[in-house]
Motif scaffolding. Structure first.
Motif, PDB file in Angstrom:
ATOM      1  N   LEU A 132       0.834  -1.213   0.000  1.00 36.22           N
ATOM      2  CA  LEU A 132       0.000   0.000   0.000  1.00 36.22           C
ATOM      3  C   LEU A 132       0.866   1.259   0.000  1.00 36.22           C
ATOM      4  O   LEU A 132       0.593   2.210  -0.724  1.00 36.22           O
ATOM      5  CB  LEU A 132      -0.941   0.005   1.219  1.00 36.22           C
ATOM      6  CG  LEU A 132      -2.074  -1.033   1.177  1.00 36.22           C
ATOM      7  CD1 LEU A 132      -2.751  -1.142   2.548  1.00 36.22           C
ATOM      8  CD2 LEU A 132      -3.107  -0.665   0.107  1.00 36.22           C
ATOM      9  N   GLN A 143      -0.987   4.138  -1.907  1.00 38.55           N
ATOM     10  CA  GLN A 143      -2.418   3.906  -1.701  1.00 38.55           C
ATOM     11  C   GLN A 143      -2.829   4.077  -0.245  1.00 38.55           C
ATOM     12  O   GLN A 143      -3.939   3.691   0.124  1.00 38.55           O
ATOM     13  CB  GLN A 143      -2.783   2.483  -2.174  1.00 38.55           C
ATOM     14  CG  GLN A 143      -2.702   2.274  -3.673  1.00 38.55           C
ATOM     15  CD  GLN A 143      -3.801   3.021  -4.422  1.00 38.55           C
ATOM     16  OE1 GLN A 143      -4.822   3.384  -3.861  1.00 38.55           O
ATOM     17  NE2 GLN A 143      -3.576   3.269  -5.707  1.00 38.55           N
ATOM     18  N   VAL A 144      -1.945   4.617   0.575  1.00 36.08           N
ATOM     19  CA  VAL A 144      -2.307   4.809   1.981  1.00 36.08           C
ATOM     20  C   VAL A 144      -3.096   6.099   2.125  1.00 36.08           C
ATOM     21  O   VAL A 144      -2.609   7.170   1.770  1.00 36.08           O
ATOM     22  CB  VAL A 144      -1.040   4.831   2.865  1.00 36.08           C
ATOM     23  CG1 VAL A 144      -1.377   5.241   4.290  1.00 36.08           C
ATOM     24  CG2 VAL A 144      -0.377   3.457   2.850  1.00 36.08           C
ATOM     25  N   ARG A 145      -4.332   5.970   2.599  1.00 39.12           N
ATOM     26  CA  ARG A 145      -5.179   7.153   2.784  1.00 39.12           C
ATOM     27  C   ARG A 145      -5.939   7.033   4.091  1.00 39.12           C
ATOM     28  O   ARG A 145      -6.549   6.011   4.362  1.00 39.12           O
ATOM     29  CB  ARG A 145      -6.190   7.264   1.639  1.00 39.12           C
ATOM     30  CG  ARG A 145      -5.528   7.661   0.343  1.00 39.12           C
ATOM     31  CD  ARG A 145      -6.534   8.111  -0.695  1.00 39.12           C
ATOM     32  NE  ARG A 145      -5.862   8.110  -1.983  1.00 39.12           N
ATOM     33  CZ  ARG A 145      -5.847   7.062  -2.807  1.00 39.12           C
ATOM     34  NH1 ARG A 145      -6.509   5.975  -2.505  1.00 39.12           N
ATOM     35  NH2 ARG A 145      -5.190   7.120  -3.941  1.00 39.12           N
ATOM     36  N   ALA A 150      -4.104  -6.271  -1.384  1.00 39.13           N
ATOM     37  CA  ALA A 150      -3.854  -4.911  -0.899  1.00 39.13           C
ATOM     38  C   ALA A 150      -4.562  -3.896  -1.793  1.00 39.13           C
ATOM     39  O   ALA A 150      -5.238  -2.974  -1.306  1.00 39.13           O
ATOM     40  CB  ALA A 150      -2.353  -4.637  -0.857  1.00 39.13           C
ATOM     41  N   LEU A 185      -8.389  -3.879  -1.454  1.00 39.55           N
ATOM     42  CA  LEU A 185      -8.817  -3.195  -0.229  1.00 39.55           C
ATOM     43  C   LEU A 185      -8.739  -1.677  -0.421  1.00 39.55           C
ATOM     44  O   LEU A 185      -9.623  -0.927   0.001  1.00 39.55           O
ATOM     45  CB  LEU A 185      -7.912  -3.647   0.929  1.00 39.55           C
ATOM     46  CG  LEU A 185      -8.416  -3.490   2.355  1.00 39.55           C
ATOM     47  CD1 LEU A 185      -9.753  -4.207   2.566  1.00 39.55           C
ATOM     48  CD2 LEU A 185      -7.387  -4.034   3.342  1.00 39.55           C
ATOM     49  N   ALA A 186      -7.654  -1.234  -1.086  1.00 40.47           N
ATOM     50  CA  ALA A 186      -7.451   0.209  -1.255  1.00 40.47           C
ATOM     51  C   ALA A 186      -8.434   0.815  -2.252  1.00 40.47           C
ATOM     52  O   ALA A 186      -8.838   1.969  -2.104  1.00 40.47           O
ATOM     53  CB  ALA A 186      -6.020   0.478  -1.717  1.00 40.47           C
ATOM     54  N   THR A 187      -8.820   0.062  -3.260  1.00 39.61           N
ATOM     55  CA  THR A 187      -9.598   0.663  -4.353  1.00 39.61           C
ATOM     56  C   THR A 187     -11.088   0.354  -4.291  1.00 39.61           C
ATOM     57  O   THR A 187     -11.843   0.843  -5.117  1.00 39.61           O
ATOM     58  CB  THR A 187      -9.045   0.208  -5.726  1.00 39.61           C
ATOM     59  OG1 THR A 187      -9.106  -1.223  -5.765  1.00 39.61           O
ATOM     60  CG2 THR A 187      -7.616   0.670  -5.931  1.00 39.61           C
ATOM     61  N   ASN A 238      -7.269  -1.597   7.888  1.00 41.37           N
ATOM     62  CA  ASN A 238      -8.548  -0.952   7.585  1.00 41.37           C
ATOM     63  C   ASN A 238      -8.438   0.563   7.751  1.00 41.37           C
ATOM     64  O   ASN A 238      -8.991   1.326   6.957  1.00 41.37           O
ATOM     65  CB  ASN A 238      -9.651  -1.498   8.502  1.00 41.37           C
ATOM     66  CG  ASN A 238     -10.124  -2.875   8.075  1.00 41.37           C
ATOM     67  OD1 ASN A 238     -10.778  -3.024   7.049  1.00 41.37           O
ATOM     68  ND2 ASN A 238      -9.774  -3.893   8.842  1.00 41.37           N
ATOM     69  N   THR A 240      -6.721   2.388   4.837  1.00 42.43           N
ATOM     70  CA  THR A 240      -7.361   2.302   3.520  1.00 42.43           C
ATOM     71  C   THR A 240      -8.770   2.926   3.567  1.00 42.43           C
ATOM     72  O   THR A 240      -9.625   2.588   2.760  1.00 42.43           O
ATOM     73  CB  THR A 240      -7.435   0.842   3.021  1.00 42.43           C
ATOM     74  OG1 THR A 240      -7.948   0.021   4.083  1.00 42.43           O
ATOM     75  CG2 THR A 240      -6.071   0.318   2.608  1.00 42.43           C
ATOM     76  N   ARG A 241      -8.988   3.787   4.555  1.00 43.37           N
ATOM     77  CA  ARG A 241     -10.262   4.503   4.721  1.00 43.37           C
ATOM     78  C   ARG A 241     -11.440   3.566   4.959  1.00 43.37           C
ATOM     79  O   ARG A 241     -12.557   3.816   4.484  1.00 43.37           O
ATOM     80  CB  ARG A 241     -10.570   5.373   3.484  1.00 43.37           C
ATOM     81  CG  ARG A 241      -9.791   6.663   3.432  1.00 43.37           C
ATOM     82  CD  ARG A 241     -10.184   7.456   2.239  1.00 43.37           C
ATOM     83  NE  ARG A 241     -10.180   6.606   1.052  1.00 43.37           N
ATOM     84  CZ  ARG A 241     -10.557   6.990  -0.154  1.00 43.37           C
ATOM     85  NH1 ARG A 241     -10.977   8.225  -0.338  1.00 43.37           N
ATOM     86  NH2 ARG A 241     -10.512   6.169  -1.167  1.00 43.37           N
ATOM     87  N   HIS A 242     -11.179   2.481   5.672  1.00 37.89           N
ATOM     88  CA  HIS A 242     -12.290   1.575   5.972  1.00 37.89           C
ATOM     89  C   HIS A 242     -12.570   1.459   7.461  1.00 37.89           C
ATOM     90  O   HIS A 242     -13.327   0.596   7.875  1.00 37.89           O
ATOM     91  CB  HIS A 242     -12.025   0.184   5.388  1.00 37.89           C
ATOM     92  CG  HIS A 242     -11.835   0.188   3.908  1.00 37.89           C
ATOM     93  ND1 HIS A 242     -12.730   0.803   3.054  1.00 37.89           N
ATOM     94  CD2 HIS A 242     -10.871  -0.325   3.122  1.00 37.89           C
ATOM     95  CE1 HIS A 242     -12.306   0.657   1.801  1.00 37.89           C
ATOM     96  NE2 HIS A 242     -11.166  -0.021   1.818  1.00 37.89           N
TER      97      HIS A 242
END
Ligand code: MGD
Ligand code: MGD
Ligand code: MO
Length: 679
Positions: free
Chosen positions: A209, A214-216, A255, A258-260, A289, A292-294
């Motif tokens: 990530l 892709q880390v957000r 990964a 999960l990110a997208t 989680n 990845t904004r979850h």
């Protein structure tokens, strides 16, 4: 009681019922269920009256406490404590006010790593987020088999339909498990993963990530992101692949998925906890989680808003959180939440010295079958000066007690699921009154606990307070909690009370999960702590352990829809069918050992051996065998008519109790190295 069926008008279960629910009728009528206190003299049991029994137990405990101090009384609380309103309230009042440091429970055989992550990341050990399964489009399931367990720390009746609904709306279910489980069979994808390597997999996914930018965090306010980036740097998918058995490509895809995926969740449960790196793995499940904004988002891992909120209640019941505030006397294992790890119990009984356990109270637990190192525990219990069990059965554990205090049946007492509602995938509330009045010669768990509390002279206030507690009962706790809770008085006239719940016998739906952060966080800085130092410091241990891939044969557990740990095997309808206590093994592993389907094999470790029927099946990962726990009812002195006809053997006779996650103290039940041979 003629039969039990689901309630179609229940807004949460919609009429779904588990086979074990149906079997409540058997439990209620079971002639083996004890109806009065029993006292043991050698091998003979004699019934006692309630006052006589409570007086006697209290006298013995008082004597031991006076002579050897408060830590001389040990306590083990088992799993049904969480499903019994009386034990959740008055049970804690009795057991937590004993003031002993020798408190033990099934927590250290189960969800402790999740609680530790909740404590360190979110600031409260009870703040464990649950997957918003009804709104997610990607459900990655790691070390859980909800089709058998019905969802754990994810209260979700009829999980089969809920998972199917994800696929019906175009979403995906992906399962990572060393066995192609019932859940995996219904998923879009199943990937084998080598037991105990989940932390490695998750570090590599987080590595990917960061590598893919892709880390957000979204709207999360958090600390520790830089530490996390540095920490995962060396954990490339290539390195993880050879250790976990999951291909680089799959690690990267997981990964990225999960990110997208806008609404996605990675859910980890008991398989990630009860292993050598359970602490790290449970922390990484929450962390991945979060980055990845979850976390705290619809379809992700969310915090509940339960009508009875355990968080303000817990400190009142002596359940304030904490970790490592003291160490166990003999081997220096860390305290968690006021408890010591189960792996320390036997040695605390058998090792002489100040603070040695001389008396034991077990409540709703069967550690002889359910805790690793059963034979050592059995020997230890036989050395106790006094043992009392609050339990409806004369089983593998309680037969060692001097007195058994049996509570009423579940149909004779009121229920509000204070614990499991707090981890439900919707906010719900339901009160069930008792179906039958208890007999005058029966006592509820809470009455037993209050009776002992009073006799042990552990006054919280005055004698008046105790009498008041007796009049009120556990429903009063629920009433106060409902009214002061998030759906109570602050909602004005619409607010919940017990009276409202009594008028809504099917239960009330209080809506989907809602975002709760940052308000719900326990940390003073109101931030999510992504990289608590205890985890950062534990990663070198992981690196040492997995310097090379691990090759030998290892054992994992499994659950069955018609079992419940060790104690529901006395119902004929639950145990009928082919034997379930078998060793499952991959065809290649069977062939090299000359094992054929249906033959008997010996499963052995350095600690013990058991003989079991073999099931050769390609649902197992090569190099891994599976044996369920909770069997082994053939022991002398148990009074379990049905269970004794299908005894099976106890896998916990084979599991080495000293295998633990050194960080958290949780037993490493999974990943035990074993030999399997023909008998
Ligand atoms: N090898 C291996 N071992 C495991 C596991 C594993 O996966 N593998 N799983 C672990 C897990 S997650 C858990 S939670 C533990 C469970 O282990 P324990 O917590 O010890 O629970 P059980 O073995 O289910 O025993 C429950 C006891 O409670 C009694 N009981 C039932 N209802 C009531 C009630 O209402 N009141 C009272 N007073 N008593 C009641 C039953 O008669 C029984 O004696 O096992 C752990 N052990
Ligand atoms: N029918 C039934 N339902 C139950 C229970 C029961 O005994 N019977 N017990 C209840 C209790 S006490 C609990 S705690 C919950 C547990 O609920 P779940 O967490 O769903 O428990 P399991 O069904 O044991 O699923 C754990 C999975 O982890 C896998 N596993 C083992 N080791 C590893 C590993 O190292 N890594 C990974 N990724 N996977 C691994 C196992 O193969 C297994 O499929 O279930 C509850 N519900
Ligand atoms: Mo459990």
């Amino acid at each position: 009681m003629v039969s039990v069926r689901g309630d179609d008008a229940d807004p949460f279960s919609k009429g779904y019922i588990c086979p074990k629910g149906t079997a409540l009728a058997d439990l209620h009528h079971d002639p083996d269920r004890l109806r009065s206190p029993m006292r043991r003299d050698g091998d003979t049991w004699t019934p006692m009256g309630w006052d006589e029994a409570l007086d006697y137990v209290a006298k013995r405990l008082r004597e031991i406490r006076a002579r050897h101090g408060k830590h001389a009384i040990g306590v083990y609380q088992g799993n049904p404590s969480a499903h019994n309103l009386g034990l959740l309230t008055y049970g804690q009042l009795l057991l937590r006010t004993l003031g002993t440091r020798n408190m033990f429970s099934a927590t250290s055989l189960d969800q402790l790593p999740h609680m530790l992550a909740a404590l360190t990341m979110f600031g409260n050990q009870l703040l464990m987020p649950v997957p918003d399964v009804d709104r997610t489009d990607l459900f990655i399931c790691l070390g859980a088999n909800p089709l058998a367990s019905n969802g754990s720390l994810m209260t979700a009746p009829d999980i089969r339909s809920r998972l199917k609904a994800i696929r019906d709306r175009g979403g995906k279910v992906i399962v990572l498990d060393p066995r192609r489980t019932e859940t995996a069979e219904k998923a879009d994808r199943h990937l084998f993963i080598r037991p105990g390597t989940d932390a490695v997999l998750l570090l590599a996914m987080i590595h990917e990530l960061f590598a893919q930018k892709q880390v957000r965090l979204g709207r999360l306010s958090a600390t520790g992101l830089d530490e996390l980036r540095t920490l995962v740097e060396p954990w490339t998918p290539e390195r993880a692949s050879s250790l976990t058995g999951v291909s680089c490509e799959d690690i990267r895809e997981l990964a990225m998925a999960l990110a997208t995926t806008e609404r996605a969740v990675l859910y980890g449960r008991v398989g990630v906890c009860v292993q050598e790196f359970g602490g790290l793995a449970a922390w990484l499940c929450y962390t991945i989680n979060a980055i990845t904004r979850h976390l705290d988002e619809p379809g992700g891992l969310m915090f509940t808003t339960p009508a009875v909120d355990p968080i303000p209640l817990a400190p009142l019941l002596g359940l304030e959180g904490g970790f490592g505030r003291w160490k166990s006397r003999v081997s220096g294992k860390p305290e968690f939440g006021g408890e010591l790890p189960m792996t320390a119990l036997a040695e605390e009984i058998t090792t002489p010295g100040d603070g040695q356990i001389r008396a034991l109270i077990t409540s709703a637990g069967n550690p002889i079958l359910s805790a690793p190192g059963g034979p050592a525990l059995e020997q230890a219990f036989q050395q106790l000066d006094f043992m009392v069990s609050i339990d409806p059965y004369l089983n593998e554990t309680t037969r060692l007690a001097h007195v058994i205090l049996p509570p009423t049946s579940p149909l004779e007492r009121a229920h509000y699921d204070a614990a499991l509602n707090a981890f439900a995938v919707r906010n719900i509330a339901k009160y069930s009154p008792p179906l039958f009045e208890r007999g005058s010669d029966e006592r509820h768990d809470w009455e037993i606990c209050l009776g002992l509390f009073t006799r042990l002279n552990l006054r919280v206030g005055s004698g008046l307070a105790e009498r008041l507690l007796g009049v009120l009962g556990p429903e009063a706790v629920i009433e106060i909690a409902l009214r002061t809770g998030p759906h109570g008085l602050r909602k004005g006239l619409a607010g919940l009370s017990l009276r409202k719940l009594r008028k809504a016998p099917h239960g009330l739906d209080l809506g989907a999960l809602e975002s709760r952060l940052p308000a719900r966080l326990g940390h003073a800085d109101k931030k999510v702590h992504l990289a608590p130092s205890i985890y950062v410091d534990d990663v070198p241990r992981l690196a040492r352990r997995f310097a090379q891939p691990d090759a030998g044969l290892v054992m994992i557990g499994r659950r069955h829809l018609r079992s419940n740990n060790s104690w529901m095997h006395n119902s004929e309808r639950l145990v009928k069918g082919p034997p379930r206590c078998t060793v499952m093994i991959h065809p290649d592993d069977a062939a090299t050992r000359g094992l054929v389907d249906g033959a008997t094999a010996r499963v052995a470790s350095e600690k013990g051996a058991i003989d079991l029927p073999v099931e050769v099946t390609d649902t197992m990962m090569p190099g891994v065998v599976s044996v369920p726990h909770g069997w082994g009812h053939g022991r002398r002195g148990v009074k379990l008519r049905v269970a004794s006809t299908v005894p099976g053997a106890s896998v916990n006779d084979v599991i080495d109790s000293s295998r633990i996650d050194e960080l958290s103290g949780t037993s490493a039940l999974s990943g035990q190295p074993v030999e399997v041979t023909r008998t």
